[in-house]
Design a protein around this motif. Structure first.
Motif, short mmCIF file in Angstrom:
data_model
loop_
_atom_site.label_atom_id
_atom_site.label_comp_id
_atom_site.label_asym_id
_atom_site.label_seq_id
_atom_site.Cartn_x
_atom_site.Cartn_y
_atom_site.Cartn_z
N ILE A 68 40.30 41.91 46.53
CA ILE A 68 41.74 41.74 45.93
C ILE A 68 41.68 40.23 45.38
O ILE A 68 42.24 39.85 44.13
CB ILE A 68 43.00 41.43 47.00
N PHE A 69 40.67 39.30 45.70
CA PHE A 69 40.56 38.07 45.06
C PHE A 69 39.72 38.10 43.78
O PHE A 69 40.00 37.48 42.81
CB PHE A 69 39.84 37.19 45.93
N THR A 70 38.93 39.09 43.69
CA THR A 70 38.01 39.46 42.50
C THR A 70 38.98 40.08 41.43
O THR A 70 39.00 39.42 40.28
CB THR A 70 37.06 40.30 42.78
N ILE A 71 39.92 40.65 41.86
CA ILE A 71 40.86 41.24 40.82
C ILE A 71 41.56 40.34 40.24
O ILE A 71 42.00 40.20 38.96
CB ILE A 71 41.76 42.37 41.52
N ALA A 72 42.34 39.49 41.16
CA ALA A 72 43.21 38.28 40.66
C ALA A 72 42.46 37.17 39.84
O ALA A 72 42.72 36.86 38.93
CB ALA A 72 43.78 37.62 42.00
N PHE A 73 41.16 37.34 40.10
CA PHE A 73 40.43 36.29 39.55
C PHE A 73 40.11 36.73 37.91
O PHE A 73 40.34 35.69 36.94
CB PHE A 73 39.09 36.08 40.14
N TYR A 74 39.82 37.84 37.95
CA TYR A 74 39.52 38.38 36.59
C TYR A 74 40.87 38.50 35.78
O TYR A 74 40.91 38.25 34.70
CB TYR A 74 38.72 39.60 36.68
N VAL A 75 41.89 38.89 36.27
CA VAL A 75 43.09 39.02 35.58
C VAL A 75 43.55 37.63 35.09
O VAL A 75 44.04 37.42 34.11
CB VAL A 75 44.41 39.72 36.45
N GLY A 76 43.37 36.69 35.95
CA GLY A 76 43.77 35.31 35.71
C GLY A 76 42.84 34.73 34.50
O GLY A 76 43.35 34.11 33.69
N LEU A 77 41.35 35.25 34.49
CA LEU A 77 40.71 34.94 33.22
C LEU A 77 41.28 35.37 32.00
O LEU A 77 41.17 35.07 31.03
CB LEU A 77 39.20 35.16 33.69
N VAL A 78 41.54 36.60 32.25
CA VAL A 78 42.04 37.33 30.83
C VAL A 78 43.30 36.53 30.39
O VAL A 78 43.51 36.71 29.13
CB VAL A 78 42.26 38.93 31.32
N ALA A 79 44.23 36.12 31.35
CA ALA A 79 45.24 35.71 30.82
C ALA A 79 44.96 34.27 30.27
O ALA A 79 45.68 33.66 29.39
CB ALA A 79 46.29 35.29 32.27
N VAL A 80 44.11 33.44 30.80
CA VAL A 80 43.55 32.29 30.12
C VAL A 80 43.01 32.66 28.80
O VAL A 80 43.25 31.85 27.62
CB VAL A 80 42.63 31.77 30.87
N GLY A 81 42.16 33.61 28.66
CA GLY A 81 41.70 34.23 27.16
C GLY A 81 42.71 34.22 26.14
O GLY A 81 42.70 34.06 25.25
N VAL A 82 43.88 35.01 26.62
CA VAL A 82 44.88 35.39 25.97
C VAL A 82 45.65 34.36 25.45
O VAL A 82 46.12 34.04 24.37
CB VAL A 82 45.81 36.49 26.50
#
Length: 92
Positions: free
Chosen positions: A8-22
């Motif tokens: 779950i933490f990996t998913i949250a981390f990558y979704v957070g990175l995508v949000a930062v990129g956007v």
């Protein structure tokens, strides 16, 4: 890879990175190409703007951008963490 196999933490981390990129792309477009006032800017950077609302408006550009993108990551990652835990608990 299956959703159930990922942490779950990996998913949250990558979704957070995508949000930062956007958020970084939208900020770049807003200030360099559009010249400020991009209509979708508040929508895409809402999580980051939540964090910025805790601070004064007299912050310089670069610290404000860092705070906004950090807030973007933290809010989106935490929201994803909560939603992923609910999905796992409900087995959706």
């Amino acid at each position: 890879m299956n959703f159930n196999q990922l942490s779950i933490f990996t998913i949250a981390f990558y979704v957070g990175l995508v949000a930062v990129g956007v958020g970084a792309i939208i900020s770049f477009i807003n200030w360099t190409i559009w010249g400020g006032g991009l209509p979708s800017y508040p929508f895409f950077l809402f999580p980051g703007n939540l964090v910025l609302s805790l601070f004064t408006e007299e912050i310089d550009f670069w610290p404000k951008l860092i705070l906004q993108l950090t807030g973007q990551f933290c809010v989106v990652a935490m929201a994803t963490l909560v939603v992923a835990k609910l999905f796992r608990k409900c087995r959706l």
